[in-house]
Design an enzyme around this catalytic site. Sequence first.
Site, PDB file in Angstrom:
ATOM      1  CB  CYS A   1      15.029   5.954 -33.737  1.00 19.16           C
ATOM      2  SG  CYS A   1      15.007   5.596 -31.992  1.00 19.16           S
TER       3      CYS A   1
ATOM      4  CG  ASP B   1      15.686   4.492 -28.680  1.00 18.83           C
ATOM      5  OD1 ASP B   1      14.747   5.423 -28.904  1.00 18.83           O
ATOM      6  OD2 ASP B   1      15.884   3.306 -28.651  1.00 18.83           O
TER       7      ASP B   1
ATOM      8  NE  ARG C   1       6.593  -0.546 -33.728  1.00 20.45           N
ATOM      9  CZ  ARG C   1       6.996   0.875 -33.875  1.00 20.45           C
ATOM     10  NH1 ARG C   1       6.351   1.867 -33.022  1.00 20.45           N
ATOM     11  NH2 ARG C   1       8.098   1.518 -34.602  1.00 20.45           N
TER      12      ARG C   1
ATOM     13  CD  GLN D   1      14.506   4.482 -36.790  1.00 23.06           C
ATOM     14  OE1 GLN D   1      13.455   4.481 -36.642  1.00 23.06           O
ATOM     15  NE2 GLN D   1      15.135   5.439 -37.576  1.00 23.06           N
TER      16      GLN D   1
ATOM     17  NE  ARG E   1      11.501   3.395 -40.228  1.00 19.47           N
ATOM     18  CZ  ARG E   1      10.940   3.130 -38.939  1.00 19.47           C
ATOM     19  NH1 ARG E   1      10.976   3.857 -38.076  1.00 19.47           N
ATOM     20  NH2 ARG E   1      10.101   1.951 -39.113  1.00 19.47           N
TER      21      ARG E   1
ATOM     22  CG  HIS F   1      12.918  -0.417 -34.872  1.00 25.08           C
ATOM     23  ND1 HIS F   1      12.264  -0.707 -35.829  1.00 25.08           N
ATOM     24  CD2 HIS F   1      12.718   0.926 -34.454  1.00 25.08           C
ATOM     25  CE1 HIS F   1      11.232   0.318 -36.160  1.00 25.08           C
ATOM     26  NE2 HIS F   1      11.615   1.303 -35.351  1.00 25.08           N
TER      27      HIS F   1
HETATM   28  N1   CP Z   1      11.014   5.365 -35.180  1.00 21.71           N
HETATM   29  C1   CP Z   1       9.992   4.727 -34.877  1.00 21.71           C
HETATM   30  O1   CP Z   1       9.835   3.418 -35.249  1.00 21.71           O
HETATM   31  O2   CP Z   1       8.913   5.611 -34.759  1.00 21.71           O
HETATM   32  P1   CP Z   1       7.276   5.072 -34.328  1.00 21.71           P
HETATM   33  O3   CP Z   1       7.700   4.316 -33.177  1.00 21.71           O
HETATM   34  O4   CP Z   1       6.665   6.317 -34.245  1.00 21.71           O
HETATM   35  O5   CP Z   1       6.848   4.246 -35.432  1.00 21.71           O
HETATM   36  N1  NVA Z   2      13.472   1.993 -28.029  1.00 22.52           N
HETATM   37  C1  NVA Z   2      12.291   2.788 -28.545  1.00 22.52           C
HETATM   38  C2  NVA Z   2      12.370   2.945 -30.135  1.00 22.52           C
HETATM   39  C3  NVA Z   2      11.145   3.656 -30.571  1.00 22.52           C
HETATM   40  C4  NVA Z   2      11.225   3.603 -32.158  1.00 22.52           C
HETATM   41  C5  NVA Z   2      10.898   1.903 -28.094  1.00 22.52           C
HETATM   42  O1  NVA Z   2      11.054   0.802 -28.085  1.00 22.52           O
HETATM   43  O2  NVA Z   2       9.852   2.600 -27.563  1.00 22.52           O
END
Ligand code: CP
Ligand code: NVA
Length: 630
Positions: A558, A518, A399, A429, A586, A426
């Site tokens: 998400c 989101d 990440r 997701q 997930r 992502h």
């Molecule tokens: N939806 C999602 O990716 O959640 P987290 O940021 O908690 O991993």
């Molecule tokens: N758009 C959000 C998604 C989190 C799962 C972020 O990047 O924080």
Amino acid sequence: MIDIQTKEDILIGALPYIQRYEGKTFVIKYGGAAMTDAALKESFAKDVTLLKKIGINVVIVHGGGNAVSELSTRLGIEPRFVGGQRYTDPETLKMVVMTLTGTVNKDVVGLINHAGGNALGLSGIDNNLITAKKHAPKGIDLGLVGEVESVNAEFLNSLISTGIIPVIAPLGVSADGEVYNINADIAASGIAQALCAEKLFFLSDTEGVLVEGELVPTLTNARAQQYIKQGIISGGMIPKVNAAFEALANGVHKVHLINGAAKHSLLLEIFTHEGVGTQIIREERVFASRSTGEHVAKGLTPKQDLLDFSNMTKQDVEDLLHLTDVLKKSDAKPLAGKHVTLLFQKPSLRTRVSFEVGVSQLGGTSLYLSNEGIGLGERESVKDVARVLSSYSDCIVARLFDHNVLLGLAEYSTVPVVNALTDLSHPCQILADMYTVRQFGKLRPGLKVAFIGDGNNVANSWIEMAAIYPMHLSIAAPAGYHPDPRLMESANRSGISTIEIVSDPRIAADSADVIYTDVWTSMGQEEEKQERLAAFKDYQVNKPLIQLAHPNALIMHCLPAHRGEEITDEAMESKNSVVFVQAENRLHVQKALLATLLSDTSTLAALGVDESNDPSMENYEQTETSVYHS
Ligand code: CP
Ligand code: NVA
């Protein structure tokens, strides 16, 4: 009667396909009822003429219809069969040449010219168009039956460039002047290969490939071979499917098996999302590697990554969702002895926990590394981190902020890398979301997904999914917060889905099957919070907006959610909300993903993934009627 709106939808819906195929070559094997029934003949001639008029190069290869058998009956010549196949002796060949190049060829040419096309009839003998040699499958002597050795593509291209539609009788000639009768499917496949055709169509009297009476819309090689083994694909369909794969292996982009006994099936297959027949696509490695640089230079086996969806096909998505179903019912340990390293520069609840728990449930081990201790690109170069982690791990789940850093990590690691979110996308997701949409019976032709809010990473991955999986994706975002234009452009170029960006969320929500949102302020954007609250204030998922959607629309997020900002508390808690099912999924989908990336084919086969895969309805659960529409 079709109403004006439907007519408009059909015409506008065809536009991306028209743009995409302009100047491309389609080879059509014409046969079956479409060659004998007067109304079908006329409809075929019109379809072909229309294709030509909109700038597609069309080449037709025809079969003999019943003409050869009728003539042989009339002349009292008994057909001879060897091993179930017709034997072509010199007398029979004379009859074949007579009918194919005479009555049949001229009939097709006349039809097309009458419809306004510029058809020119010729056979594979003319100007040595098809060079052939004797065909003796499995050593069986079939007489003067040939197979294609080469095709005079230059000659055909010169005809095409003057606006002519070549109509070809499937005969060939050998270097020493022997004439051969060639199966029309095989001749069409050979011609399509020589022309590097965009598409090859086999028009026959069956809808396409059927499994238990259901049409299979998309087929890959592995699955086709499996169907042949199981007897699901049999008889005359086997040579067609094999000719299709031969064509795909040699430059043809797609092959379509369609029912010529249904009017305008050709146009419907080409110009609609759903299509009407079976399309056969090139075998792609699941999540095919994009490994370049050092990895390949070192001669390492290409690895599979999940960085985005650009190397995935619709079939890959369906296979992954199917494997998810299989693993949900299994306690198999396909990751036994494997280690997965998680490298996270940003916070996470779902992604981290679902990966760690998933790895453990599959029998593997995992280690979570936050960036503080690693200093990716600061304490140590991305390249070196990639090499070191690869030597301890079987997979790296990352990440990261910068998507380019992820690409660098993938390039220098020798183990699969999974995108667990970047500023750009992502994908994990959206794979789980597709599973959720399917679980509630919504993953079907005509699916409309409305994404409301920030055109950021999650919206971008929806666009990438729409580039491989047909849907209508409507994104409502304020100016300045639109999704990545390069992703939009490439998804639109794929022509798979209709994707629009609108400023009014009500237009996006209108009749949608999914209302998705989101956060307005993503991780790393905290300083822009006030500005964003103002920019997005009209983009909240709330009762009035949801009332515009389909009564059973799914409300999706998400997570994490900022209740009261992008979504109301009421919407989150409504009966239509599936946000926590998404979160749970997930885990399930990522397990299937890891099993796919890290297991060999025999381990996957042992899980029973070859069993029937109904991609759309397996876990159908109808949502209760919406609280908003009661
Ligand atoms: N939806 C999602 O990716 O959640 P987290 O940021 O908690 O991993
Ligand atoms: N758009 C959000 C998604 C989190 C799962 C972020 O990047 O924080």
